[in-house]
Each structure stands twice: as structure tokens, then as C-alpha cells.
Design a protein around this motif. Sequence first.
Motif, short mmCIF file in Angstrom:
data_model
loop_
_atom_site.label_atom_id
_atom_site.label_comp_id
_atom_site.label_asym_id
_atom_site.label_seq_id
_atom_site.Cartn_x
_atom_site.Cartn_y
_atom_site.Cartn_z
N ASN A 71 0.84 -1.20 0.00
CA ASN A 71 0.00 0.00 0.00
C ASN A 71 0.88 1.25 0.00
O ASN A 71 0.42 2.33 -0.35
N ASN A 72 2.12 1.10 0.43
CA ASN A 72 3.06 2.22 0.51
C ASN A 72 4.00 2.31 -0.67
O ASN A 72 4.68 3.32 -0.84
N LEU A 73 4.12 1.24 -1.47
CA LEU A 73 5.17 1.17 -2.48
C LEU A 73 4.63 0.67 -3.80
O LEU A 73 3.75 -0.19 -3.84
N VAL A 74 5.19 1.20 -4.89
CA VAL A 74 4.91 0.69 -6.22
C VAL A 74 6.14 0.95 -7.08
O VAL A 74 6.85 1.95 -6.87
N THR A 75 6.44 0.05 -8.01
CA THR A 75 7.65 0.17 -8.82
C THR A 75 7.30 0.32 -10.28
O THR A 75 6.65 -0.56 -10.87
N LYS A 76 7.73 1.42 -10.86
CA LYS A 76 7.54 1.61 -12.29
C LYS A 76 8.63 0.86 -13.04
O LYS A 76 9.80 0.87 -12.65
N ALA A 77 8.25 0.19 -14.11
CA ALA A 77 9.20 -0.62 -14.89
C ALA A 77 10.13 0.28 -15.69
O ALA A 77 9.81 1.45 -15.97
N PRO A 78 11.27 -0.24 -16.10
CA PRO A 78 12.23 0.58 -16.85
C PRO A 78 11.68 1.09 -18.17
O PRO A 78 10.84 0.46 -18.81
N ASP A 79 12.21 2.24 -18.56
CA ASP A 79 11.91 2.82 -19.86
C ASP A 79 12.68 2.04 -20.93
O ASP A 79 13.26 1.00 -20.66
N ALA A 80 12.70 2.56 -22.15
CA ALA A 80 13.42 1.90 -23.24
C ALA A 80 14.90 1.76 -22.90
O ALA A 80 15.51 2.67 -22.33
#
Length: 815
Positions: free
Chosen positions: A796-805
Motif C-alpha cells: 500500500n506504501n510502495l509501487v515500482t515503475k518498470a524501466p523505460d526503453a
Amino acid sequence: MKVTPALSLLLVCGAVAAHAQTAGGPVTVLEKFIITESAGYRAGDVLPTSRPVDSVFGPGLTALELPRAVTVITPELMRRFDLQSLGDLGRIGAGTQPANYFGIAGTPYLRGAKAGVFFNGMGRAYQRNEMPVSFGSLEALDLVKGPAPAHLGPVPEGGYANFIPKSPYFDRARGSLAVTVGSHNLRHAQLDYGSPFLLGGKPAAYRVSLTGQQADSYWKNVGNDYFSAYAALKVRLSEHLSLFTGAEYYDFHSNENPGWNRVTQDLIDRGEYLIGEPQNIASAAWGGIADRDLLTAPGAFTGQPANFRALILPAAVAEARIAPGLRALMEDRRAVDGGYRYTQAYFNAGGTALTDKIDGSSVLSDPNDFADSRDFLWFLDLVSTHDTDRTVTWKSLVEKLRTDKHSSYGYGVQTEQLVVDNKLLVEQRGLSPRDTTLTYGAGLRYTYAWMLQDFAAEPFNRRDISRATISANSRVPAGRDPDPNGRNLWSTGIGGSTESDLWQGALFATARTRWHETLDTFLSLRAETVNYRADLPVEVGRATLAQREAAGRSGEKHHGSGALSVAWTPWANTNLYASYQRGTALQPGQGGTVNSKSNFASAELTELGAKVSLLDGHLFAGLAGYEWENARFNDRENRAESLSGRGAELELTWAPTQDFSVIASAGSQRVFRLDPLGFRARYAPAERIALEAATFDAGVTPTPALNPQLIYPGTPETQAKLDVAWQVTPAWGCSVGAVWSHAFYHNFERTLVLPESLVWRGSVHWKQGPLTVRLSAENLFGEDYFLGADPLFSHNNLVTKAPDASGKLTVTWNF
């Protein structure tokens, strides 16, 4: 005399002939061994049927014959999909997702649940996210969905990945040198070499593989450096006895990637991040960083002003962006903290929490954080074929793992694990009834696990990751850090910090019976006895005598597992099957620790499937529907929690020519939690984050209103994957692939939704003689997507965006 590769092979063959003549036996026996080993070193192309799958019901069965869903990954597919870690497995196969637990993929995820890792058919040390399992020693792997067959032993609920080690070369000396450079300062090299030779007059071969990498990553302050050294030896000791042994040393250096904190839907959708930090509580008594006593109960919740935990906006920002009337309702802390603090009155009057735009690379990690691990693995197979209808195999595995991690947002862990596993297997062929192959044996496994862990504070939302530097105020003492009395901060409760010994002794048998040319059954049975002991490690500095006395525990458990599969072949190259399995799954705590019977949970699987091989073997397809019930172990609450899952999967490979192939898969899955939710981070909208960010905001919501069925979030429920490869000319080839994921929930409350995504990758390669040059790219079009993660405690406190190109260039020289 110089021993060339060709001469080495001649010497081996000469020794074979001499031995055969001396023994009076046929020359072909040992030659067959060499020919078989030579042909098998690169067994498998893109088709799942191109090599046998030995890691389910024993040797000799193909993917078509197996009554279980298996994703078969050959050396060719390892190269094609550029599989370097468990996190890459989501590129291929149905029911596979990239595992993301604080950025380190220590265990695979299959069918939405944790899975185990085997090496050469033997269970490796369990580790949730202590280190990314090395791929430097493996040639190929099998992804087996659902509980492991009985003879392999209990594993976590999702299934297992079996690593197939690199095998020595018996035909000639050969080697390769591959050098890779790429985005984020990637520098990677691998030297692989092997050769046949004579060992005491016996035909033998060895192989050595060295892999090294230095790299940053898409995420700031997160590296990925490692070194792997692997060596293997295979020897034909006699006409009927062979030895295969090897070892790997792996040294990994990085730090955790908790991702974005202060998670809101606006942050997910548009990168709008809540700014500000709470009042400064840096303390000289705590080494110049945050006063931990003010961050944990009761200090954070008693004797403090009402807004103690609220964020403070820099004065210039607040004065430029907030109307004077609303700003007057904020607490003026310019004199002591340089800004204005949010209050409930401000929000009651219509005020909003201010945000700034950030990108996915700005994460919670500190450049001073570390997550370092060292692992040693040794394995041995001793195989006797003295009887033509019987094969006896002795298998051994020893693994020693050590890890040390520290993250300044408020977490620390140290683990040590030793696994010693031995197994005797006897495969008897041609038995009654009908045509039965019986594999039976015994196993003895010992696991020592030691873990120091500190998760008492972890105020994820305290740090403002939009700032250029990390403040001392958001650095929280943890683990090895001393308190003002000089004591460390390791958790004083069993489950948080644990030292355990586990013994597992088992008898097992698997029988495959061919009742008719169209009907086979597979029966597996296992009886296991378990003995464990657990205590609080002596290194826990703040533990009282009463806590130590309460922590000690021991026990034993006797349990069994059984499975029955029926496979029917109504037409040539068609297999319809039904499988049912019931037994026990092992659910260790972090670091492989075991401290109660709750670590052993009941496991059940029902699977129906169909497999076909058509067009003269150029098309393979498998369809499976399944339902399972299992449990996972909750470290924080020190208990098992029941889960169930169901879904359907389709995998298809079409290779009409050697130069063109298509690999596709689709899957739909849903996992349910059967027990109410326990202690974990609470979901917080923007206003609550602004008022509570200074400390860890946690509680219990047993059944969220929007999710009464407790459907498990964290991984896509529906995915489809496609990969096409074409060798355009003898020199030039290319491939393109995509993974589509339906939108999915990030949390149990169903208040945070991660978007649908279509992520493309591609590669172009050129080959001339011994030289191959490959240019590859991931996320070709810069798709915004997120890496799902287990939401049990903190997400609920954390989320990870995946790498760009990103891209990389690999040059390989074969010699």
C-alpha cells in the motif's frame, strides 16, 4: 607433445577401445557414452519437444508425454529471450510473471504465487529476495507449474524452476567469449570453455564458465554488480559408472529497490508525487540521523503534538502555490523546519496536498544502501547402469548462502543458510503390471538457517524522493546500527530474527505404467518425517532473558504426499491428461528459517490438459486448466495463511523451418486469500499520507469492502505473449516480441489500479564465421507500465515503475 582438441578426442576414443579390448566387451558401449554426451551438450531448439524433460517424472519423457504443464526453455531460447535472471522469466510462457520483491528476484512467481528453485533436480536454499539467483551456471531450465511431484519434495505454492547445469563437452574443445555494453552503464562479459581429456585413462571432460557484470540500472542509486565462477567435470569411471560434478561461486553487490513511496492513483497515472518531509528529528544520540524512538510505538503516537507526523512544505513552495487564507490554517514551522506543516483544519477547508512530477527512476533507495550476497553451490551425480533394466543414481547438493542488507529508510537483514541434500534413486524398467517404470529411493536433507532482521520501523513515506539529496531526517537507524546504549536493533521476536535447524528424511516412489499404447498412468508417493529446532540468535542485542526463553521451540511432523495422473493418447501425437496431487508444501520464512508446523502447509492441485504435436512435429501446443489450494508463511505474524487459485493457460510454438518460428502464450489466473488479512501497511489517500507520513501507518482490515472475496492483487490476471524470429539470410536475423498485460489491482483494497500495457522488445543479429553481433532493445516504445509485487505487507506504501526503453550490444566470439 601438444594436445590439440582433435588429438584429445582421439586419445579418448583410443582409451575406450583399449578398455573394451582388455575387458573383452564390445567397443560400442563407451563410444556410445561419448557420442551421447557429445550430442546432448546443446540439446534443444525452440520446440518444447526438442529435448527430454527429466525434472518432473524422470528421464526420457518429452513435453508432449508429461501430464503436467511445463514451459521448456532450451539453450536456444535462453539466448533468444536474453534470460539473465528470474525477473526475465515473464518474457516467455503462460503463468509466468516477473518477480519483484524490493527489486531483487530471489524466487520465481508462477501462476500468481511464489515458486521454488531446483538445481539439477535438487532443491536449492530458499531465499525470498536475498539475491538474484545466478544464471551463470545453467544451460537451460524447466518451469513446472503447481506442486512438485512427490520424489522432488515439498516446495512453495506456485511450482518450481529446475536449473539444468552447463555440461562438459565430449566431442571437442570449444569456447566462447561474449562482451556486452548497454544502457545504464552496463558492462557484462562471459568466458565459457570446455574440452575432453583423459583422467587416469578414463574418458572425461570439463567445462568452465566465468561471468562478470558491473552496471547501474534504470532506477537511481540501484546497481547490479556480480561475479560468477562455475566449473564442471564429467568422467566415465567404468563401463557402467559415470560421475558428473560441479560447483559455482557467486558474489552479488547491489541494494534494494523499494520503488516509489506515497502511492496514489495520481502518482500511478501521471507521476504526481506528494512532496514535503516531516519535522526534523535527527539526533546526535542516534548518530546524526532520525531518532528511532520517535518513529516506533509508543514514541510516535504518545506525547507528541497532533501534527507531529504531518509533512512540511518548504516555505517558498507553500507561499507560491497556496492561497494565504488556506496557508493560515497550516502550522508555521519556518523557524525550526523551514516551512509550513499540513493540518487537518487545512484539509477540512478544502486544501489539497501539493505534488510535483517525478519519473520512474526516482526511488526510495539511498546510495549508501547495500544488498550484498555470496553463494557457494556444489552438486554431484553418480550414476550406475550395471543392469540394463536398472539405473541407480546418487545425487548430492551443498549450498552455502550469506547475505547482508541495509536500507536507510529503516530496514536491515542478515542471513546465513547451509543446505546439505542427499538422495538415492533407483529406476527399474520393464516391471509388471504391463510395462512399468518404477523410480524409488530415499532422501536426507539438512538446512541450517540464521536470520537477523529488523522491520520494526520502516516509515516508507517519510522520505521525499523528489528531492535532489537524501536528508538525515529521512535516514532511519535499523539492524546493525547502534542505539544510544550501543545495542543493535535486530528484532527481538522469533520470526523476525531466527536461528533454526531442519532435518527432512523421506522415502518416495514414482511409477509410470503403460497399460495400453494409448493409456498411461503416473503414480507418485512420498512419506516424510521432519524435525526442527528454532531459537533467537545470540546476536540480537536488545533481547531480554524472558524473550529468549519464550523464543525457543522444537517439534516434529510426519506427513505424506501422493499424486495420480492419467494420460490418454486418442490419436497420434495427441495427449489428454488429468492430474491430481495432495500433500505438503514447505513454506520457509525469509532466509530459509523454520520455526513451527505452520511452515508446512497442505497443498492440493487438480489439472486437466491437452497437448498436441502437429505438422510433422513443427507445431506444438499445450492447453491446461487448473485449480490449487495451498498456503504461504507470513514472517511478521509467524503463521501460515491459506490461498487458492484457478486459471487456464495456452502455449504454442510453430517452427515451420529452421529459419522462422513463432512462440505464443496466453493465460488467465486468479488467486484468492482464504484467511482474513492481518497486520500490514494501510491504504492511504493523499490527505492521509500528508498527515501520517512521518511514521509507519499500519493496521488491520480483515476484509476490505471492495474485495470481500480477498482476490489476490499484485500480478496481472490476464496476459498474452508473442515472439517471432526470422533468420532472413545466413548472416542476418531478427526477432520481435511483445507482452500484453491487462490492468490489475495493486492492493487488496482495490483502490490502486496498475494500467494495461503492451511492452515490445526486439533484436537484430549478424553472424559471420565465429563472430556474432547482436543489438537488442527492451520496451522499444517506452511504454508506461509497472512491476507487480506481493502486496502482503508493504505495497500500500510502495509501487515500482518498470524501466523505460533500453538497449545493449553483445559481441560473441566462438572458438
